[in-house]
Design a protein around this motif. Structure first.
Motif, PDB file in Angstrom:
ATOM      1  N   PRO A  89      -9.676 -11.075   3.628  1.00  0.00           N
ATOM      2  CA  PRO A  89     -10.879 -10.293   3.939  1.00  0.00           C
ATOM      3  C   PRO A  89     -10.782  -9.467   5.226  1.00  0.00           C
ATOM      4  N   GLN A  90      -9.792  -9.747   6.053  1.00  0.00           N
ATOM      5  CA  GLN A  90      -9.668  -9.072   7.349  1.00  0.00           C
ATOM      6  C   GLN A  90      -8.868  -7.773   7.274  1.00  0.00           C
ATOM      7  N   PRO A 150      -7.543  -3.987   6.309  1.00  0.00           N
ATOM      8  CA  PRO A 150      -8.199  -2.713   6.006  1.00  0.00           C
ATOM      9  C   PRO A 150      -8.143  -2.418   4.504  1.00  0.00           C
ATOM     10  N   GLN A 151      -9.050  -1.601   4.036  1.00  0.00           N
ATOM     11  CA  GLN A 151      -9.130  -1.292   2.607  1.00  0.00           C
ATOM     12  C   GLN A 151      -7.905  -0.539   2.094  1.00  0.00           C
ATOM     13  N   SER A 152      -7.143   0.042   2.987  1.00  0.00           N
ATOM     14  CA  SER A 152      -5.983   0.835   2.572  1.00  0.00           C
ATOM     15  C   SER A 152      -4.794  -0.023   2.133  1.00  0.00           C
ATOM     16  N   GLN A 189      -3.443  -4.103   0.524  1.00  0.00           N
ATOM     17  CA  GLN A 189      -3.789  -5.353  -0.145  1.00  0.00           C
ATOM     18  C   GLN A 189      -2.805  -6.420   0.296  1.00  0.00           C
ATOM     19  N   ASP A 224       0.586   5.995   4.989  1.00  0.00           N
ATOM     20  CA  ASP A 224      -0.359   6.997   5.473  1.00  0.00           C
ATOM     21  C   ASP A 224       0.392   8.304   5.734  1.00  0.00           C
ATOM     22  N   GLY A 259       0.832  -1.189   0.000  1.00  0.00           N
ATOM     23  CA  GLY A 259       0.000   0.000   0.000  1.00  0.00           C
ATOM     24  C   GLY A 259       0.870   1.244   0.000  1.00  0.00           C
TER      25      GLY A 259
END
Length: 136
Positions: free
Chosen positions: A110-111, A113-115, A117, A54, A51
């Motif tokens: 699936p666990q 966070p969307q931020s 992969q 942040d 990713g």
């Protein structure tokens, strides 16, 4: 893109045995790994996520949160277990390292966070044998 890897460890027993085959055929293909009393491994699990860092933390993902997710959804389910009989997400699957790596991916992806992969599951069965899985 930045890649972050967390390493975890678990111990588990299994036997390689295809129930559709005869005992002789299993022993021919899997050798000692088809032992009816199973055998164990000290697995090393490398989980790599990817990713963008942040802007507030500089993190791709908080590694403590990643460790907690791996523990809750993977290693707590596998550690000191028999992969053939004690692990629901391995039910009906041959317990090869390849299949285990794919099942770990299915548990963990699936666990997250969307931020981030999931990029790779690298699973060492022994210091000289490992598999890498990058999803489907």
């Amino acid at each position: 893109m930045v890649y972050l890897t967390r390493v975890e460890h678990f111990n588990a027993a299994h036997k390689l045995y295809n129930p559709a085959w005869s005992r002789e055929e299993n022993e021919l293909v899997f050798g000692k790994c088809a032992n009816e009393h199973c055998h164990g491994h000290n697995y090393e699990l490398y989980v790599t996520v990817k990713g963008k860092p942040d802007s507030g933390t500089g993190f791709v993902m908080d590694v403590k949160k990643l460790s907690t997710l791996i523990k809750e959804h993977v290693t707590d389910q596998l550690d000191h277990r028999n992969l053939n009989v004690d692990v629901p997400f391995m039910e009906g699957k041959l317990t090869s390292t390849e299949n285990l790596a794919m099942a770990i991916w299915q548990q963990l992806a699936p666990q997250l966070p969307q931020s981030v992969q999931l990029h790779c599951i690298k699973l060492y069965e022994t210091p000289r044998i490992y598999v890498e899985y990058f999803g489907e």
